[in-house]
Motif scaffolding. Structure first.
Motif, PDB file in Angstrom:
ATOM      1  N   LEU A 103      47.366  27.726  40.266  1.00  0.00           N
ATOM      2  CA  LEU A 103      47.493  29.130  39.927  1.00  0.00           C
ATOM      3  C   LEU A 103      46.922  29.355  38.529  1.00  0.00           C
ATOM      4  N   ALA A 104      46.115  30.392  38.372  1.00  0.00           N
ATOM      5  CA  ALA A 104      45.488  30.691  37.087  1.00  0.00           C
ATOM      6  C   ALA A 104      46.495  31.271  36.102  1.00  0.00           C
ATOM      7  N   ASP A 105      46.230  31.053  34.821  1.00  0.00           N
ATOM      8  CA  ASP A 105      46.980  31.734  33.774  1.00  0.00           C
ATOM      9  C   ASP A 105      46.654  33.221  33.848  1.00  0.00           C
ATOM     10  N   PRO A 106      47.511  34.086  33.288  1.00  0.00           N
ATOM     11  CA  PRO A 106      47.195  35.519  33.248  1.00  0.00           C
ATOM     12  C   PRO A 106      45.827  35.748  32.607  1.00  0.00           C
ATOM     13  N   PHE A 107      45.162  36.821  33.027  1.00  0.00           N
ATOM     14  CA  PHE A 107      43.840  37.125  32.485  1.00  0.00           C
ATOM     15  C   PHE A 107      43.612  38.624  32.449  1.00  0.00           C
ATOM     16  N   GLU A 108      42.584  39.039  31.690  1.00  0.00           N
ATOM     17  CA  GLU A 108      42.225  40.444  31.572  1.00  0.00           C
ATOM     18  C   GLU A 108      41.024  40.754  32.445  1.00  0.00           C
ATOM     19  N   ILE A 109      41.034  41.958  33.009  1.00  0.00           N
ATOM     20  CA  ILE A 109      39.877  42.435  33.750  1.00  0.00           C
ATOM     21  C   ILE A 109      39.484  43.815  33.236  1.00  0.00           C
ATOM     22  N   ASN A 110      38.207  44.121  33.344  1.00  0.00           N
ATOM     23  CA  ASN A 110      37.708  45.466  33.090  1.00  0.00           C
ATOM     24  C   ASN A 110      37.465  46.107  34.445  1.00  0.00           C
ATOM     25  N   ILE A 111      38.129  47.217  34.682  1.00  0.00           N
ATOM     26  CA  ILE A 111      37.986  47.948  35.938  1.00  0.00           C
ATOM     27  C   ILE A 111      36.696  48.761  35.887  1.00  0.00           C
ATOM     28  N   SER A 112      35.854  48.615  36.902  1.00  0.00           N
ATOM     29  CA  SER A 112      34.619  49.394  36.974  1.00  0.00           C
ATOM     30  C   SER A 112      34.703  50.509  38.012  1.00  0.00           C
ATOM     31  N   GLU A 113      35.559  50.340  39.016  1.00  0.00           N
ATOM     32  CA  GLU A 113      35.729  51.344  40.067  1.00  0.00           C
ATOM     33  C   GLU A 113      37.200  51.452  40.422  1.00  0.00           C
ATOM     34  N   THR A 114      37.651  52.677  40.627  1.00  0.00           N
ATOM     35  CA  THR A 114      39.044  52.896  41.003  1.00  0.00           C
ATOM     36  C   THR A 114      39.116  53.886  42.152  1.00  0.00           C
ATOM     37  N   GLY A 115      40.074  53.672  43.060  1.00  0.00           N
ATOM     38  CA  GLY A 115      40.213  54.532  44.218  1.00  0.00           C
ATOM     39  C   GLY A 115      39.094  54.349  45.226  1.00  0.00           C
ATOM     40  N   VAL A 116      38.509  53.141  45.258  1.00  0.00           N
ATOM     41  CA  VAL A 116      37.386  52.867  46.150  1.00  0.00           C
ATOM     42  C   VAL A 116      37.844  52.053  47.361  1.00  0.00           C
ATOM     43  N   ASN A 117      37.082  52.157  48.446  1.00  0.00           N
ATOM     44  CA  ASN A 117      37.396  51.408  49.651  1.00  0.00           C
ATOM     45  C   ASN A 117      37.094  49.927  49.416  1.00  0.00           C
ATOM     46  N   GLY A 166      42.686  49.550  52.525  1.00  0.00           N
ATOM     47  CA  GLY A 166      42.100  50.830  52.111  1.00  0.00           C
ATOM     48  C   GLY A 166      41.654  50.847  50.668  1.00  0.00           C
ATOM     49  N   LEU A 167      42.197  51.793  49.898  1.00  0.00           N
ATOM     50  CA  LEU A 167      41.725  52.034  48.538  1.00  0.00           C
ATOM     51  C   LEU A 167      42.257  51.030  47.539  1.00  0.00           C
ATOM     52  N   GLY A 168      41.441  50.782  46.510  1.00  0.00           N
ATOM     53  CA  GLY A 168      41.848  49.855  45.465  1.00  0.00           C
ATOM     54  C   GLY A 168      40.921  49.926  44.272  1.00  0.00           C
ATOM     55  N   TRP A 169      40.743  48.797  43.614  1.00  0.00           N
ATOM     56  CA  TRP A 169      39.975  48.702  42.381  1.00  0.00           C
ATOM     57  C   TRP A 169      38.959  47.572  42.475  1.00  0.00           C
ATOM     58  N   ARG A 170      37.882  47.703  41.696  1.00  0.00           N
ATOM     59  CA  ARG A 170      36.915  46.621  41.511  1.00  0.00           C
ATOM     60  C   ARG A 170      36.661  46.468  40.020  1.00  0.00           C
ATOM     61  N   GLY A 171      36.327  45.251  39.630  1.00  0.00           N
ATOM     62  CA  GLY A 171      36.025  45.000  38.228  1.00  0.00           C
ATOM     63  C   GLY A 171      35.575  43.567  38.019  1.00  0.00           C
ATOM     64  N   LYS A 172      35.623  43.158  36.756  1.00  0.00           N
ATOM     65  CA  LYS A 172      35.219  41.791  36.369  1.00  0.00           C
ATOM     66  C   LYS A 172      36.257  41.211  35.422  1.00  0.00           C
ATOM     67  N   VAL A 173      36.456  39.906  35.544  1.00  0.00           N
ATOM     68  CA  VAL A 173      37.316  39.201  34.597  1.00  0.00           C
ATOM     69  C   VAL A 173      36.589  39.176  33.262  1.00  0.00           C
ATOM     70  N   SER A 174      37.296  39.526  32.208  1.00  0.00           N
ATOM     71  CA  SER A 174      36.680  39.637  30.884  1.00  0.00           C
ATOM     72  C   SER A 174      37.507  38.886  29.840  1.00  0.00           C
ATOM     73  N   GLN A 175      37.636  37.606  30.040  1.00  0.00           N
ATOM     74  CA  GLN A 175      38.419  36.802  29.110  1.00  0.00           C
ATOM     75  C   GLN A 175      37.707  35.483  28.879  1.00  0.00           C
ATOM     76  N   ALA A 176      37.047  35.394  27.737  1.00  0.00           N
ATOM     77  CA  ALA A 176      36.302  34.181  27.386  1.00  0.00           C
ATOM     78  C   ALA A 176      37.205  32.955  27.460  1.00  0.00           C
ATOM     79  N   GLY A 177      36.693  31.895  28.075  1.00  0.00           N
ATOM     80  CA  GLY A 177      37.429  30.647  28.183  1.00  0.00           C
ATOM     81  C   GLY A 177      38.319  30.544  29.410  1.00  0.00           C
ATOM     82  N   HIS A 178      38.558  31.653  30.081  1.00  0.00           N
ATOM     83  CA  HIS A 178      39.387  31.613  31.296  1.00  0.00           C
ATOM     84  C   HIS A 178      38.550  31.088  32.452  1.00  0.00           C
ATOM     85  N   LYS A 179      39.157  30.360  33.363  1.00  0.00           N
ATOM     86  CA  LYS A 179      38.382  29.768  34.460  1.00  0.00           C
ATOM     87  C   LYS A 179      37.746  30.815  35.366  1.00  0.00           C
TER      88      LYS A 179
END
Length: 99
Positions: A22-36, A41-54
């Motif tokens: 199991l990964a340690d907690p991490f930060e993400i930047n959301i790029s899309e919200t309320g998307v299929n 159904g609906l949710g979010w998309r984004g990218k993990v944005s935490q240097a050094g995290h796996k």
């Protein structure tokens, strides 16, 4: 937008293909919200944005785990189309503002 903190939770049936842990907690930047994002159904998309995290730089999609918003999501982390993590997670700073 403020990064969202994702805290993966150990649960029956989670999948992790880097080291099986199991990964340690991490930060993400959301790029899309309320998307299929597929079922259910609906949710979010984004990218993990935490240097050094796996998972740094990997793509994330997620959707609410419960009908009523609890801050818990079903999380998919992918890299190059391959599933890296699938399971549920708690979130901090994530809002579900669609019905």
């Amino acid at each position: 937008m403020t990064p969202v903190v994702v805290i993966p939770v150990y649960g029956w049936g989670f999948l992790e293909t880097i080291d099986g842990e199991l990964a340690d907690p991490f930060e993400i930047n959301i790029s899309e919200t309320g998307v299929n994002v597929g079922q259910p159904g609906l949710g979010w998309r984004g990218k993990v944005s935490q240097a050094g995290h796996k998972y740094d730089g990997m793509t994330v999609s997620m959707h609410p785990r419960h009908v009523e918003w609890t801050g818990v999501v079903v999380l998919d982390v992918t890299s190059g189309g391959a599933t890296i993590y699938n399971g549920f997670a708690h979130t901090e700073g994530l809002e579900c503002n669609w019905k």
